[in-house]
Design a protein around this motif. Sequence first.
Motif, short mmCIF file in Angstrom:
data_model
loop_
_atom_site.label_atom_id
_atom_site.label_comp_id
_atom_site.label_asym_id
_atom_site.label_seq_id
_atom_site.Cartn_x
_atom_site.Cartn_y
_atom_site.Cartn_z
N ALA A 39 0.84 -1.21 0.00
CA ALA A 39 0.00 0.00 0.00
C ALA A 39 0.87 1.25 0.00
CB ALA A 39 -0.93 0.00 1.21
N GLU A 40 2.06 1.16 0.59
CA GLU A 40 2.98 2.30 0.60
C GLU A 40 3.33 2.75 -0.83
OE1 GLU A 40 7.71 2.95 1.34
OE2 GLU A 40 6.69 1.60 2.71
N VAL A 41 3.41 1.80 -1.75
CA VAL A 41 3.76 2.09 -3.14
C VAL A 41 2.50 2.25 -4.00
CG1 VAL A 41 4.92 1.20 -5.21
CG2 VAL A 41 5.98 0.94 -2.96
N ARG A 42 1.59 1.32 -3.88
CA ARG A 42 0.40 1.30 -4.75
C ARG A 42 -0.78 2.11 -4.23
NH1 ARG A 42 0.10 -4.37 -7.94
NH2 ARG A 42 2.28 -4.40 -8.55
N GLY A 43 -0.74 2.47 -2.96
CA GLY A 43 -1.88 3.16 -2.38
C GLY A 43 -3.01 2.18 -2.10
N HIS A 44 -4.15 2.74 -1.77
CA HIS A 44 -5.32 1.90 -1.46
C HIS A 44 -6.36 1.93 -2.55
CE1 HIS A 44 -4.02 0.83 2.58
NE2 HIS A 44 -3.61 2.08 2.72
N GLY A 45 -6.04 2.55 -3.66
CA GLY A 45 -6.98 2.61 -4.78
C GLY A 45 -6.36 3.34 -5.95
N PRO A 46 -7.06 3.34 -7.08
CA PRO A 46 -6.55 4.01 -8.27
C PRO A 46 -6.23 5.49 -8.01
CG PRO A 46 -8.49 2.70 -8.79
CD PRO A 46 -8.35 2.71 -7.30
N GLY A 47 -5.09 5.91 -8.54
CA GLY A 47 -4.67 7.30 -8.39
C GLY A 47 -3.91 7.59 -7.11
N GLN A 48 -3.75 6.58 -6.25
CA GLN A 48 -3.04 6.78 -4.99
C GLN A 48 -1.61 6.25 -5.02
OE1 GLN A 48 -5.32 5.13 -1.78
NE2 GLN A 48 -7.04 6.51 -2.09
N GLU A 49 -1.15 5.82 -6.20
CA GLU A 49 0.20 5.29 -6.33
C GLU A 49 1.22 6.36 -5.97
OE1 GLU A 49 -1.96 5.58 -8.88
OE2 GLU A 49 -2.69 3.55 -9.20
N ARG A 50 2.34 5.94 -5.40
CA ARG A 50 3.42 6.85 -5.04
C ARG A 50 4.68 6.47 -5.81
NH1 ARG A 50 2.33 6.18 1.13
NH2 ARG A 50 0.32 7.21 1.24
N LEU A 51 5.15 7.37 -6.64
CA LEU A 51 6.35 7.13 -7.41
C LEU A 51 7.54 6.97 -6.47
CD1 LEU A 51 7.69 6.97 -10.22
CD2 LEU A 51 7.97 9.46 -10.10
N GLN A 52 8.28 5.90 -6.63
CA GLN A 52 9.43 5.61 -5.80
C GLN A 52 10.68 6.19 -6.46
OE1 GLN A 52 8.89 3.79 -2.68
NE2 GLN A 52 6.95 4.60 -3.40
N ILE A 53 11.34 7.08 -5.77
CA ILE A 53 12.51 7.77 -6.30
C ILE A 53 13.73 7.45 -5.43
CG2 ILE A 53 13.52 10.06 -6.70
CD1 ILE A 53 10.73 11.03 -7.43
N GLY A 54 14.89 7.34 -6.06
CA GLY A 54 16.13 7.12 -5.31
C GLY A 54 16.34 5.69 -4.86
N LYS A 55 15.83 4.75 -5.61
CA LYS A 55 15.95 3.33 -5.22
C LYS A 55 16.98 2.59 -6.06
CE LYS A 55 12.77 3.97 -2.22
NZ LYS A 55 13.19 4.12 -0.83
N ASN A 78 14.66 -0.77 4.49
CA ASN A 78 13.65 -1.07 5.52
C ASN A 78 12.25 -1.29 4.99
OD1 ASN A 78 15.52 -1.01 7.70
ND2 ASN A 78 15.44 1.23 7.64
N HIS A 79 12.10 -1.42 3.67
CA HIS A 79 10.79 -1.73 3.10
C HIS A 79 10.61 -3.25 3.15
CE1 HIS A 79 7.23 -1.28 0.62
NE2 HIS A 79 7.66 -2.29 -0.11
N ASP A 80 9.54 -3.69 3.78
CA ASP A 80 9.29 -5.13 3.87
C ASP A 80 7.81 -5.46 3.86
OD1 ASP A 80 8.48 -4.35 6.39
OD2 ASP A 80 9.78 -5.73 7.47
N SER A 81 7.01 -4.55 3.34
CA SER A 81 5.57 -4.85 3.26
C SER A 81 5.21 -5.14 1.81
CB SER A 81 4.74 -3.68 3.80
OG SER A 81 5.01 -2.51 3.07
N GLY A 82 4.16 -5.88 1.64
CA GLY A 82 3.72 -6.28 0.31
C GLY A 82 4.15 -7.71 0.02
#
Length: 121
Positions: A39-55, A78-82
């Motif tokens: 959910a941190e990356v994809r959000g909880h629905g359409p349009g809630q996605e968060r672009l991941q930068i610096g990875k 430290n990302h470990d969800s999903g």
Amino acid sequence: MTPTDITLNQLSRELVLTWPTGEEHTLSCEYLRVYSPSAEVRGHGPGQERLQIGKENVNITAIEPVGMYAVKLVFDDNHDSGLYDWNLLYDLGKNHATYWQQYLDKLAAKGYTRKTAGQVI
């Protein structure tokens, strides 16, 4: 479809998945991180996605099985969800070129230039 083999190469920062069809997909840790099903990356629905930068230099530190249908990837940022189920991993491998270009296009639209080990790539 369940992979027949999963190999993590931390030096090259790549996860290699081999499938019963004989297909092999080599996916960078960065790619897997920016397309995390969390959910941190994809959000909880359409349009809630968060672009991941610096990875660019993120790595996987652990792969934890989840039943017979998925794995949890633990990243060194430290990302470990999903949970990465087999269908998602196969889709990410099969459509790698398209998804990767979409990610690069989104970064460019934000004016971000990717960097690796001090180099612009």
